[in-house]
Design an enzyme around this catalytic site. Structure first.
Site, PDB file in Angstrom:
ATOM      1  N   ARG A  50       0.825  -1.212   0.000  1.00  8.46           N
ATOM      2  CA  ARG A  50       0.000   0.000   0.000  1.00  8.46           C
ATOM      3  C   ARG A  50       0.859   1.262   0.000  1.00  8.46           C
ATOM      4  NH1 ARG A  50      -5.393  -0.234   0.670  1.00  8.46           N
ATOM      5  NH2 ARG A  50      -6.295  -2.265   1.167  1.00  8.46           N
ATOM      6  N   GLU A  76      -2.837  -9.066   2.865  1.00  7.80           N
ATOM      7  CA  GLU A  76      -4.123  -8.836   3.505  1.00  7.80           C
ATOM      8  C   GLU A  76      -5.063  -9.996   3.185  1.00  7.80           C
ATOM      9  OE1 GLU A  76      -5.625  -5.002   2.422  1.00  7.80           O
ATOM     10  OE2 GLU A  76      -3.833  -3.945   3.150  1.00  7.80           O
ATOM     11  N   GLU A  98     -10.233  -1.023  -5.793  1.00  8.94           N
ATOM     12  CA  GLU A  98      -9.442  -0.188  -4.893  1.00  8.94           C
ATOM     13  C   GLU A  98      -8.029   0.002  -5.449  1.00  8.94           C
ATOM     14  OE1 GLU A  98      -8.092   0.131  -0.192  1.00  8.94           O
ATOM     15  OE2 GLU A  98      -8.870  -1.766  -0.975  1.00  8.94           O
ATOM     16  N   ASP A 135     -11.681   7.360 -12.268  1.00  6.19           N
ATOM     17  CA  ASP A 135     -11.861   8.787 -12.033  1.00  6.19           C
ATOM     18  C   ASP A 135     -10.668   9.529 -12.646  1.00  6.19           C
ATOM     19  OD1 ASP A 135     -12.932  11.155 -11.069  1.00  6.19           O
ATOM     20  OD2 ASP A 135     -11.802  11.033  -9.203  1.00  6.19           O
ATOM     21  N   HIS A 195     -18.032   1.982   1.534  1.00  9.30           N
ATOM     22  CA  HIS A 195     -16.958   1.152   1.014  1.00  9.30           C
ATOM     23  C   HIS A 195     -16.993   1.318  -0.500  1.00  9.30           C
ATOM     24  CE1 HIS A 195     -16.189  -0.549   4.898  1.00  9.30           C
ATOM     25  NE2 HIS A 195     -17.363  -1.139   4.984  1.00  9.30           N
ATOM     26  N   CYS A 228     -15.076   0.430  -2.775  1.00 13.45           N
ATOM     27  CA  CYS A 228     -14.688  -0.745  -3.561  1.00 13.45           C
ATOM     28  C   CYS A 228     -15.876  -1.657  -3.845  1.00 13.45           C
ATOM     29  CB  CYS A 228     -13.613  -1.533  -2.821  1.00 13.45           C
ATOM     30  SG  CYS A 228     -12.163  -0.545  -2.444  1.00 13.45           S
TER      31      CYS A 228
END
Length: 454
Positions: A109, A143, A154, A211, A420, A422
């Site tokens: 991340r 994760e 995401e 986006d 959320h 995602c």
């Protein structure tokens, strides 16, 4: 015969500057009821340059949604071919067919761009056509989330957010048009621009709306169409108005405008100058040569000044989306495929929304929610979409194709609604009144950072 006549009319309209909107040629009934898979196959198997055997030879009749279906169908066919090849390879090498079937990406991340570039840059084009599966690494440990689409979404959100950060200096941002353009002063390697292009292609293949907002000229160039002065005016309105005034001026052009055949740009605080033609610095712009000047300036700004950056960007995009189906799209339709519809039909969104945690379409809280949402301004509605989905646009086909999930988040409290992005889900407490719901929702939406690029 009717199709041929329509094509003649369409071409005449294009030659006349788009007298008839392109969308007027779309045939919704044909697009909805045609066997698009069979039409695609017939188109690709046709060896004649004159025989008309498929509506894909008349793409102006197809709606963007139908073309999107064809492109995703083409991707699915290619992915299936590569999945079969990957499974066969895994069988003989003793590897896992399940692992070979997907494009597996593992990213930290804290290093999303670096890790994505390192893993995507050296892949074969056929690997990029596999379904994407992403695993995030935190503290050196994968994760536990299973990627059923939300993790991949995401990944795209985080990657595009970072790639367009001002500190990367890869793109400039126009506040007036709210679009990005390639920075002519960028010192980033071509690999970074190729990564951005590949990200756009991967998002299309994996049906993720980004986006990311470019001028239409970018999509023209991706399709091999040379941009014009009209594209410059759309992408850079202030500059376009100035150049148009130069063209329209009836006085002494040389004395009033005092320009030569050069262009200036900023390079990390220093203004640099580039000649638009050999010896351009000593050639004044006059009434006799001003059209040449504008044409050369347009070519420099939209092509020459960013040739290295855009070339790498386009190469990255075509590595993923260079199939025949791409030729069916107009530039505007390609933009729609990447970043969705600007038109928002919230009635369609309400019709397809799902509910969990005790909520239903008939629940009082849910009724209040939709009454509040429908009463908001367009900008507030866009902010709500950004808050819940990570994009302020609708997917191809409209908001009726967006799977919004509204979940109950406990009884009335001072907590704000959360989301959320995602999974396109809104977690909404059961507020005691509609006014309280409205106040809490607007506070959450207007103060959320989200994944916007600006």
């Amino acid at each position: 015969m009717a199709g041929v006549l329509l094509d003649i009319l369409r071409q005449a309209s294009e030659d006349g500057g788009g007298i008839i909107p392109y969308t007027e040629f779309h045939n919704a009934q044909l697009s909805e009821h045609a066997n698009l898979q069979a039409e695609y196959v017939a188109w690709r198997q046709n060896t004649s340059t004159t025989a008309l055997c498929s509506i894909c030879q008349m793409p102006y009749l197809l709606t963007p949604e139908a073309k999107s279906f064809i492109m995703h169908g083409e991707a699915a066919m290619q992915q299936q071919q590569h999945l079969s090849a990957a499974a066969m390879q895994a069988f003989f090498s003793g590897g896992s067919a399940a692992v070979a079937a997907f494009l597996q990406i593992r990213v930290r991340r804290s290093h999303v761009v670096e890790d994505a570039l390192n893993q995507l840059a050296h892949l074969e084009a056929q690997d990029l056509k596999k379904p994407l599966r992403v695993t995030f690494i935190t503290g050196g440990v994968p994760e536990p989330a299973q990627d059923e689409g939300g993790v991949t979404k995401e990944f795209f959100q985080l990657l595009t957010r970072d790639l367009f950060r001002p500190e990367y200096a890869m793109f400039t941002y126009n506040e007036l048009t709210r679009t990005h353009w390639f920075s002519p002063a960028s010192l980033e390697a071509e690999d970074e621009y190729a990564l951005v292009g590949a990200v756009l292609g991967l998002a299309i293949y994996n049906a993720v709306i980004l986006d990311v907002h470019f001028p239409l000229a970018v999509y023209k160039k991706l399709l091999g169409i040379r941009p014009t002065f009209a594209d410059l005016k759309a992408a850079f309105p202030d500059l376009g108005r100035g150049l148009q005034q130069l063209l329209d001026f009836e006085g002494d052009v040389e004395a009033v405008f005092c320009r030569s055949f050069t262009a200036q740009y900023e390079f990390y605080g220093e203004m640099r100058e580039e000649e638009l033609k050999p010896g351009g610095a000593s050639i004044p712009v006059t009434a006799a040569n001003r059209r040449e000047y504008v044409d050369l300036y347009t070519a420099w700004l939209l092509e020459g000044s960013v040739g290295r950056q855009f070339g790498a960007f386009r190469a990255g995009f075509l590595r993923v989306c260079g199939g025949p189906a791409l030729t069916l799209f107009t530039p505007a339709e390609l933009e729609l495929l990447v970043c969705g519809l600007p038109h928002l039909d919230f009635e369609a969104l309400q019709a397809v929304a799902k509910y969990e945690g005790g909520y239903s379409a008939e629940h009082q809280e849910v009724r209040w929610f939709w009454e509040v949402l429908h009463s908001l301004s367009l900008e507030q509605k866009r902010a709500f979409l950004m808050f819940t989905t990570g994009s302020d646009r609708a997917p191809v086909g409209g908001l009726g194709k967006l799977p919004l999930l509204i979940q109950r988040a406990g009884p009335d409290s001072d907590n704000l609604p959360t989301s959320h992005t995602c999974f396109n889900s809104l977690l909404l407490p059961e507020y005691a009144s509609k006014d309280r719901l409205r106040a809490k929702l607007l506070t959450a939406v207007e103060n959320a950072q989200g994944f916007g690029l600006q």
